[in-house]
Design a protein around this motif. Structure first.
Motif, PDB file in Angstrom:
ATOM      1  N   LEU A  82      26.388  35.209  -5.185  1.00  0.00           N
ATOM      2  CA  LEU A  82      27.329  34.483  -4.614  1.00  0.00           C
ATOM      3  C   LEU A  82      26.820  33.573  -3.386  1.00  0.00           C
ATOM      4  N   TYR A  95      34.739  33.250  -1.414  1.00  0.00           N
ATOM      5  CA  TYR A  95      34.658  33.665  -2.549  1.00  0.00           C
ATOM      6  C   TYR A  95      36.010  34.164  -3.276  1.00  0.00           C
ATOM      7  N   SER A 395      35.095  39.427  -6.964  1.00  0.00           N
ATOM      8  CA  SER A 395      34.592  37.747  -6.939  1.00  0.00           C
ATOM      9  C   SER A 395      33.347  37.538  -7.747  1.00  0.00           C
ATOM     10  N   TYR A 399      32.957  35.346 -11.175  1.00  0.00           N
ATOM     11  CA  TYR A 399      31.853  34.403 -11.052  1.00  0.00           C
ATOM     12  C   TYR A 399      31.131  34.553 -12.350  1.00  0.00           C
TER      13      TYR A 399
END
Length: 486
Positions: A82, A95, A395, A399
């Motif tokens: 990330l 995030y 997160s 993603y």
């Protein structure tokens, strides 16, 4: 705004330079980021908390640290993917805000802030305990207050000073552990010191076995073990102030397994081979105990200085991260705007001041319940840390869903195992949460967590009622079709 579908991976770096991050001073060089990452994996949880964990689990604590270390590495690789997708200060909240929605960004930012305020209390408590080694007449609360004032001053100066202080704090910790391992190996192979005759690898299994109190007791130490790893994610907070995050962050994260093997598994293996596990107890550093048993009092004093440094290092990091997290929340209209201000040295001084003031509660705890202060605050910090790690993993999973659907650019630092590995790590954290609920002493953290959840919900409704919270970035309102500013 440019839709992510039309952006290139090269565009991602631009995102880091926009918004509040561009106002920070990029004063953390590769040398400092590396040592912050190393120091984040070596804290009071190892130097202080390991004593209680050894007393509960015996030699099997080595396995518990190794198991937890594997999960922490998966968390850090998920965070690393990330970070290289979009490196920003306040990354965890950013995030969560992008992939899970504005409320989760709000809750994660404030919970991570709580984590470091509470961890700061724990570190101040530990530092005060270490001072007792030399000056038993000084009350714990006096030492805690003195350290709080000094570290507050360091954090107000500049990020370069913070980075330099952390570099040398980490250097001291690393040097000490290497020295301890070398001396311990010397005792095992050459037989010198007062424990030379009894030091043996047989101590790892000879006294009621590797699991002397049963596997259940060993598993119950996991919540304390996880506390030892809090702060490894701090390298993510430095992203917006690193000179070259695309190079320094992957290197810092990829060396994590070696740091865990050497500093945790290696050091504890040597300690428990030199001194049998039954000699260790809660409230005493196993490093200091080991040297005392060897009959090397000067070395014990040196190690006590090192663990004091470790505690101060962690508290220093806590002040750094809380100021940045409050500023990230303020820039997204999820905290008072006053926290968004930087002083002339580009430091979020108001946020640091507010956080340091609340860390002062730790001073009060040291006055009221000095014998219980460390246990109380570590259990609360562990619960807050687990929430933060869960949000990183969730997160990352979202993603990967967006990446697979072609809505998001590929990160140049993909995590091994992808969403499957993150799901496994998430399940492990849920197990640790269950163990916290089962432990009568640690359960207080869940009670505090319930109160904190009520406060978060009340704060969120107030923010939304004022027309704030969802404002700030377009991606917050549409986490599934995130966009990157040009």
């Amino acid at each position: 705004m440019v839709s992510v579908e039309t952006s290139r991976p090269d565009d991602v770096g631009k995102a880091a330079g926009n918004g509040p991050d561009e106002e920070y001073e990029r004063g953390l060089g590769p040398r400092q980021v590396q040592m912050i990452a190393i120091g984040g994996a070596i804290g009071v949880g190892l130097f202080m908390g390991a004593g209680a964990n050894i007393a509960k689990a015996g030699p099997s604590i080595i396995l518990m640290y190794a198991l937890a270390g594997c999960v922490v590495f998966l968390i850090m690789r998920a965070l690393g993917e990330l970070l290289l997708y979009r490196p920003v200060t306040g990354s965890f909240a950013e995030y969560a805000r992008e992939f899970l929605g504005p409320f989760f960004g709000f809750a994660t930012g404030w919970t991570y802030w709580l984590l470091w305020v509470v961890t700061g209390m724990a570190e101040l408590t530990a530092a005060a305990i270490y001072i007792h080694f030399w000056f038993p007449a000084i009350p714990q609360w006096v030492s805690a207050l003195a350290f709080l004032v000094v570290l507050f001053g360091v954090n107000l100066i500049s990020v370069k000073i913070f980075g330099e202080v952390e570099f040398w704090f980490s250097m001291i910790k690393v040097t000490a552990i290497i020295g301890m391992i070398v001396i311990g190996l010397g005792v095992l192979t050459l037989g010198f010191s007062e424990v030379g005759d009894s030091a043996s690898t047989a101590n790892l299994y000879a006294h009621d076995g590797f699991f002397p109190n049963g596997i259940g007791s060993s598993l119950m130490t996991l919540q304390g073990v996880m506390f030892a790893y809090l702060a490894v994610e701090l390298v993510g907070v430095t992203a917006g102030e690193s000179e070259n995050p695309e190079k320094t962050l992957p290197k810092a994260i990829n060396t994590l397994p070696w740091r865990i093997i050497f500093f945790y598994v290696g050091a504890l293996t040597v300690i428990l081979a030199v001194v049998k596990w039954t000699e260790f107890s809660e409230g005493e550093s196993p490093f200091v105990k080991a040297f005392s048993e060897m009959g090397i009092p000067l070395a014990a004093g040196i190690v006590n200085f090192v663990v004091l440094t470790a505690a101060l290092s962690s508290c220093n990091s806590g002040m750094y991260s809380t100021g940045r997290m409050l500023r990230d929340l303020a820039s997204n209209s999820q905290a008072p705007k006053v926290f968004e201000r930087l002083n002339s040295r580009k430091s979020p001084a108001i946020g640091i001041t507010a956080s340091a003031a609340l860390m002062g509660i730790g001073v009060v705890l040291n006055y009221l319940v000095p014998e219980k202060a460390f246990g109380y605050v570590t259990s609360v910090a562990t619960a807050a840390g687990i929430w933060t790690w869960m949000m990183i993993l969730c997160s990352h999973i979202r993603y990967r869903v967006g990446l697979k659907a072609g809505r998001l650019p590929r990160s140049p630092f993909p995590a091994p195992g992808g969403a499957v590995a993150s799901t496994g790590a998430l399940l492990f954290l849920l197990l640790v949460t269950g163990l916290i609920a089962y432990d009568s002493e640690a359960r207080i953290s869940l009670y505090v967590g319930a109160v904190w959840a009520v406060l978060l919900l009340a704060g969120w409704f107030k923010v939304r009622g004022n027309g704030r919270g969802a404002a700030g970035r377009q991606k917050d309102a549409e986490p599934e079709s995130a966009s990157v500013p040009e």
